[in-house]
Design an enzyme around this catalytic site. Structure first.
Site, PDB file in Angstrom:
ATOM      1  CB  SER A   1      -0.875   0.006   1.251  1.00  0.00           C
ATOM      2  OG  SER A   1      -0.063   0.314   2.369  1.00  0.00           O
ATOM      3  CE  LYS A   2      -2.555   7.006   0.448  1.00  0.00           C
ATOM      4  NZ  LYS A   2      -3.218   8.198   0.013  1.00  0.00           N
ATOM      5  NE  ARG A   3      -2.252   5.254   5.437  1.00  0.00           N
ATOM      6  CZ  ARG A   3      -2.262   6.449   4.827  1.00  0.00           C
ATOM      7  NH1 ARG A   3      -1.152   7.038   4.487  1.00  0.00           N
ATOM      8  NH2 ARG A   3      -3.400   7.073   4.559  1.00  0.00           N
TER       9      ARG A   3
ATOM     10  N   GLY B   1       5.041   2.422   1.393  1.00  0.00           N
ATOM     11  CA  GLY B   1       6.056   3.248   0.741  1.00  0.00           C
ATOM     12  C   GLY B   1       6.562   4.308   1.715  1.00  0.00           C
ATOM     13  CB  ALA B   2       4.758   6.757   3.816  1.00  0.00           C
TER      14      ALA B   2
END
Ligand code: GLU
Length: 506
Positions: free
Chosen positions: A261-263, A265-266
């Site tokens: 998920s994009k989370r 990535g962060a």
């Protein structure tokens, strides 16, 4: 079916940034279409007005342009099946929903949000389906007379599919083979909303039919929707024209536990979106592969390898090679783990593989972002060739090559100072004279002069090579030091030695 023209589509909802999984979906559709001389259609599925995000459609178009996956038909270029934005097709969906109602495959539902909330409280894990639809206010539970009265009074209502009871429905997925579903597990999905907008389920089937889509490859997350779509193809009488489906494997977190998920990535410090996306609602910036310095060719190459391989050891593929080699049957069912180190490896390989001319404009941009204007094209091409082996991401060109465009701003003085002495100072002063007197200025000659002087002064390479490099570059990096001096030219090299001596002696 056999001689049907290959037509595929990418059908994103404009709700935000484009996840790398989304671009892989585009890529696999595109490869398949091009391999079969078919058409690649971009259709914007913007029927959910609540999730619509300003700018997201343009972002999708920009992503496709960056990757070089250019649709043959789209809202921008048009095409024989226009419009390609579902919101602009709104009037045409109702007729199909009404036909389904007429034929008993769908029904009007008049329940208010409050009534549905009450039902959810009353029934644990409530589903609007065969078990409870009789207890709700719809054209199956009410009399014809009541339904007519409600419709005449323009009572807000939706149209729901009537899922059959106790049936098993199945289809053949090009990747997964035979897939089946129990109808009792699936709720009566809304097909047409109260505002007359179709939901995704109705719109995707109607448009895939009207746009003559032959193959539809989409993410695994859409597999649970397949039974609803299968029934709609059947009920609308179009089963013979149903596209062949393939549900692509998920892209997993690096540890293999769950969807990337994009989370993640962060959290883990890598990009998940194709291009950076700024969410105005949350003020949140999600990093993109493009902005971090990936080449589009490398991005496509690494995406292709997430779930597919050609059966051999080859890992580097151009888009043309992928068009030739790709086969949907070789896409694995299992999720593909995302490995950022491997992603960077692809980029480094592609930087090596790309000509200096091919990298030039991107490197100019990298320098411009740092406030450095590059004016001499020929010099830049030589610089790119000298350092590209050492660059993993495009911004590395700045780290690796900024000294070619200006005197080092800082010196790694700690690597020089402790062992600096008069003998070394004398060596470099003599070197200035020898270099100044040299008639030829190439790497070999400069190295010969340097080494001859070293021998004369009984110094070892370990004594003077590193200081020389730091004089020219500022630190312990960069290509062969005599290549650097040759490229900098006589005046600049001598100037840098003189300037550094002041610092080293200070
Ligand atoms: N609109 C869907 C999405 O946002 C498309 C799914 C499909 O390809 O059927 O991904």
């Amino acid at each position: 079916m056999a001689d049907k023209k290959v037509r595929v589509r990418f059908a994103p909802s404009p709700t935000g940034g484009l996840h790398l999984g989304g671009v892989r979906t585009v890529l696999f559709n595109y490869l398949f279409a091009k391999q079969h001389g078919g058409d690649f259609v971009l259709r914007i599925e913007d029927t959910d007005q609540n999730r619509y995000v300003e700018g997201a459609e343009q972002y999708i178009l920009d992503c496709l342009a960056w990757c070089g996956l250019i649709p043959d038909e789209s809202p921008v270029v048009g095409g024989p099946f226009a419009p390609y934005r579902q919101s602009e097709r709104k009037p045409l969906y109702r007729e199909y929903a009404e036909k389904l109602v007429m034929e008993g495959h769908a029904y009007y539902a008049f329940d208010t949000p409050e009534e549905l909330d009450a039902k959810r409280k009353e029934v644990p894990n409530f589903q609007y389906g065969h078990a409870h639809r009789d207890e709700l206010r719809n054209s199956l539970s009410l009399s014809q007379h009541e339904v007519d009265a409600l419709l005449d009074a323009h009572t807000p209502h939706v149209i729901r599919i009537k899922m059959p009871t106790d049936e098993t429905i199945s289809f053949n997925d090009m990747i997964r083979g035979h897939v089946s579903f129990e109808t009792n597990q699936v709720d009566d999905k809304v097909l047409l909303k109260a505002d007359g907008m179709p939901t995704y389920h109705l719109a995707v089937v109607v448009d895939d039919y009207l746009m003559k889509i032959s193959h539809a490859f989409r993410g695994e997350e859409w597999l649970p929707s397949a039974p609803v779509h299968l029934l709609l193809w059947d009920y609308l009488g179009w089963k013979a024209d149903m596209p062949q489906w393939a549900h692509l494997p998920l892209i997993l977190k690096p540890d293999g536990h769950g969807k990337l998920s994009k989370r993640d990535g962060a959290r883990l410090g890598f990009p998940v979106y194709a291009m950076s996306w700024f969410d105005v609602k949350t003020d949140e910036l999600t990093q993109g592969f493009r902005e971090l310095g990936f080449l589009p060719e490398a991005f496509l190459n690494l995406l292709a390898m997430l779930g597919w391989n050609d059966g051999g050891d080859q890992e580097i593929f151009t888009l043309d090679a992928l068009v030739e080699k790709f086969s949907i049957e070789r896409v694995s069912k299992a999720g593909a783990k995302f490995d950022y180190e491997k992603a960077k490896w692809y980029n480094a390989e592609w930087i090596k593989k790309t000509s200096a001319e091919g990298l030039k404009d991107k490197v100019i941009t990298v320098f411009a972002d740092k406030g450095v204007a590059v004016n001499d094209d020929q010099y830049l091409l030589t610089v790119i060739d000298a350092v590209k082996e050492r660059c993993i991401l495009l911004p590395d060109f700045y780290q690796q090559a900024s000294f070619f465009f200006g005197v080092p701003k800082e010196y790694d003085i700690n690597s020089v100072k402790p062992k600096w002495n008069e003998a070394k100072d004398a060596f470099f002063n003599l070197l200035i004279d020898r270099y100044a007197a040299s008639h030829t200025w190439d790497a070999l000659e400069l190295e010969n002069i340097f080494k001859a002087l070293m021998e004369e002064k009984a110094l070892k390479a370990g004594d003077v090579m590193l200081p020389f490099r730091i004089m020219l570059v500022g630190g312990k990096f960069g290509p062969h030091v005599f290549d650097i001096a040759a490229m900098l030219g006589k005046e600049e090299t001598i100037g840098r030695i003189e300037k550094a001596l002041v610092v080293f002696n200070g």
